[in-house]
Write a protein that holds these residues in place. Sequence first.
Motif, mmCIF file in Angstrom:
data_model
loop_
_atom_site.group_PDB
_atom_site.id
_atom_site.type_symbol
_atom_site.label_atom_id
_atom_site.label_comp_id
_atom_site.label_asym_id
_atom_site.label_seq_id
_atom_site.Cartn_x
_atom_site.Cartn_y
_atom_site.Cartn_z
ATOM 1 N N ILE A 72 52.186 44.708 52.917
ATOM 2 C CA ILE A 72 52.744 43.968 51.794
ATOM 3 C C ILE A 72 51.988 44.408 50.554
ATOM 4 O O ILE A 72 50.752 44.427 50.560
ATOM 5 C CB ILE A 72 52.595 42.450 51.966
ATOM 6 N N MET A 73 52.717 44.773 49.530
ATOM 7 C CA MET A 73 52.102 45.172 48.267
ATOM 8 C C MET A 73 52.426 44.108 47.226
ATOM 9 O O MET A 73 53.582 43.703 47.085
ATOM 10 C CB MET A 73 52.647 46.527 47.815
ATOM 11 N N GLY A 74 51.397 43.689 46.510
ATOM 12 C CA GLY A 74 51.606 42.625 45.540
ATOM 13 C C GLY A 74 51.065 42.966 44.165
ATOM 14 O O GLY A 74 50.206 43.828 44.013
ATOM 15 N N PHE A 118 49.866 34.921 41.213
ATOM 16 C CA PHE A 118 50.839 35.805 41.840
ATOM 17 C C PHE A 118 51.956 36.142 40.868
ATOM 18 O O PHE A 118 52.436 35.280 40.129
ATOM 19 C CB PHE A 118 51.411 35.092 43.063
ATOM 20 N N VAL A 119 52.379 37.398 40.898
ATOM 21 C CA VAL A 119 53.491 37.835 40.062
ATOM 22 C C VAL A 119 54.683 38.225 40.932
ATOM 23 O O VAL A 119 55.784 37.693 40.785
ATOM 24 C CB VAL A 119 53.094 39.022 39.170
ATOM 25 N N VAL A 146 54.326 39.340 56.485
ATOM 26 C CA VAL A 146 54.580 38.099 55.759
ATOM 27 C C VAL A 146 54.124 38.250 54.317
ATOM 28 O O VAL A 146 53.011 38.705 54.055
ATOM 29 C CB VAL A 146 53.849 36.921 56.426
ATOM 30 N N ILE A 147 54.975 37.856 53.405
ATOM 31 C CA ILE A 147 54.630 37.923 51.989
ATOM 32 C C ILE A 147 53.949 36.628 51.584
ATOM 33 O O ILE A 147 54.547 35.559 51.624
ATOM 34 C CB ILE A 147 55.869 38.167 51.114
ATOM 35 N N TYR A 148 52.686 36.730 51.198
ATOM 36 C CA TYR A 148 51.919 35.579 50.732
ATOM 37 C C TYR A 148 51.766 35.631 49.217
ATOM 38 O O TYR A 148 51.723 36.703 48.628
ATOM 39 C CB TYR A 148 50.529 35.567 51.374
ATOM 40 N N LYS A 149 51.635 34.454 48.640
ATOM 41 C CA LYS A 149 51.440 34.375 47.197
ATOM 42 C C LYS A 149 49.993 34.102 46.812
ATOM 43 O O LYS A 149 49.644 34.139 45.632
ATOM 44 C CB LYS A 149 52.342 33.292 46.602
ATOM 45 N N LEU A 150 49.160 33.798 47.790
ATOM 46 C CA LEU A 150 47.759 33.514 47.498
ATOM 47 C C LEU A 150 46.952 34.799 47.506
ATOM 48 O O LEU A 150 47.034 35.594 48.449
ATOM 49 C CB LEU A 150 47.193 32.536 48.527
ATOM 50 N N SER A 151 46.144 34.978 46.489
ATOM 51 C CA SER A 151 45.363 36.208 46.384
ATOM 52 C C SER A 151 44.372 36.357 47.524
ATOM 53 O O SER A 151 44.038 37.485 47.898
ATOM 54 C CB SER A 151 44.630 36.241 45.044
ATOM 55 N N ASN A 204 44.836 36.138 50.517
ATOM 56 C CA ASN A 204 45.454 36.774 51.672
ATOM 57 C C ASN A 204 45.527 38.293 51.545
ATOM 58 O O ASN A 204 46.013 38.962 52.458
ATOM 59 C CB ASN A 204 46.868 36.220 51.875
ATOM 60 N N TYR A 205 45.087 38.837 50.439
ATOM 61 C CA TYR A 205 45.159 40.272 50.209
ATOM 62 C C TYR A 205 43.775 40.886 50.334
ATOM 63 O O TYR A 205 42.804 40.375 49.792
ATOM 64 C CB TYR A 205 45.764 40.565 48.841
ATOM 65 N N ASN A 206 43.711 42.000 51.063
ATOM 66 C CA ASN A 206 42.426 42.603 51.397
ATOM 67 C C ASN A 206 41.983 43.686 50.414
ATOM 68 O O ASN A 206 40.791 43.939 50.279
ATOM 69 C CB ASN A 206 42.503 43.245 52.791
ATOM 70 N N TYR A 207 42.956 44.330 49.808
ATOM 71 C CA TYR A 207 42.646 45.495 48.975
ATOM 72 C C TYR A 207 43.165 45.263 47.571
ATOM 73 O O TYR A 207 44.264 44.745 47.378
ATOM 74 C CB TYR A 207 43.279 46.754 49.578
ATOM 75 N N TRP A 208 42.354 45.706 46.614
ATOM 76 C CA TRP A 208 42.671 45.479 45.206
ATOM 77 C C TRP A 208 42.402 46.716 44.379
ATOM 78 O O TRP A 208 41.470 47.469 44.651
ATOM 79 C CB TRP A 208 41.827 44.320 44.665
ATOM 80 N N GLY A 209 43.221 46.892 43.369
ATOM 81 C CA GLY A 209 42.950 47.920 42.383
ATOM 82 C C GLY A 209 42.018 47.395 41.315
ATOM 83 O O GLY A 209 41.582 46.246 41.352
ATOM 84 N N GLN A 210 41.740 48.252 40.334
ATOM 85 C CA GLN A 210 40.788 47.891 39.287
ATOM 86 C C GLN A 210 41.427 47.097 38.162
ATOM 87 O O GLN A 210 40.721 46.509 37.337
ATOM 88 C CB GLN A 210 40.135 49.163 38.725
ATOM 89 N N GLY A 211 42.741 47.088 38.101
ATOM 90 C CA GLY A 211 43.449 46.322 37.087
ATOM 91 C C GLY A 211 43.826 47.158 35.875
ATOM 92 O O GLY A 211 43.175 48.156 35.557
#
Length: 124
Positions: free
Chosen positions: A33-35, A47-48, A103-108, A110-117
């Motif tokens: 899932i990519m968010g 969440f966006v 499963v698509i979650y809206k809570l951050s 629940n996400y393991n990997y993040w970019g720098q923004g």
Amino acid sequence: QVQLVESGGGLVRTGDSLRLSCAASGRSFSFYIMGWFRQAPGKEREFVAAIRWSDGSTVAADSVKGRFTISRDNAKNTVYLQMNSLKPEDTAVYYCAARSGSVIYKLSDNYNYWGQGTQVTVSS
């Protein structure tokens, strides 16, 4: 190792459009899932939108429905966030995130990997 690199942010005016990109690498994302999340100064990360890579199913926050669209390009391993009719309240740092599963979650959390923004600023 999963790497997410965002690009495409900038300074725009109310009503303008921007397209954010998130280049993903390090593994196959077929079952991910990519968010997209955003965080404005003094506010919590929110969440966006998110997309299930396998079938392209999407979910978007009510605040952006009808204006923002999330999509992915399998060949380029890239996720996009097309943002139209931008408003000053859309000003924030936008982050790309990933989690394994279906499963698509809206809570951050629940996400393991993040970019720098990437910064998006909308002037009135």
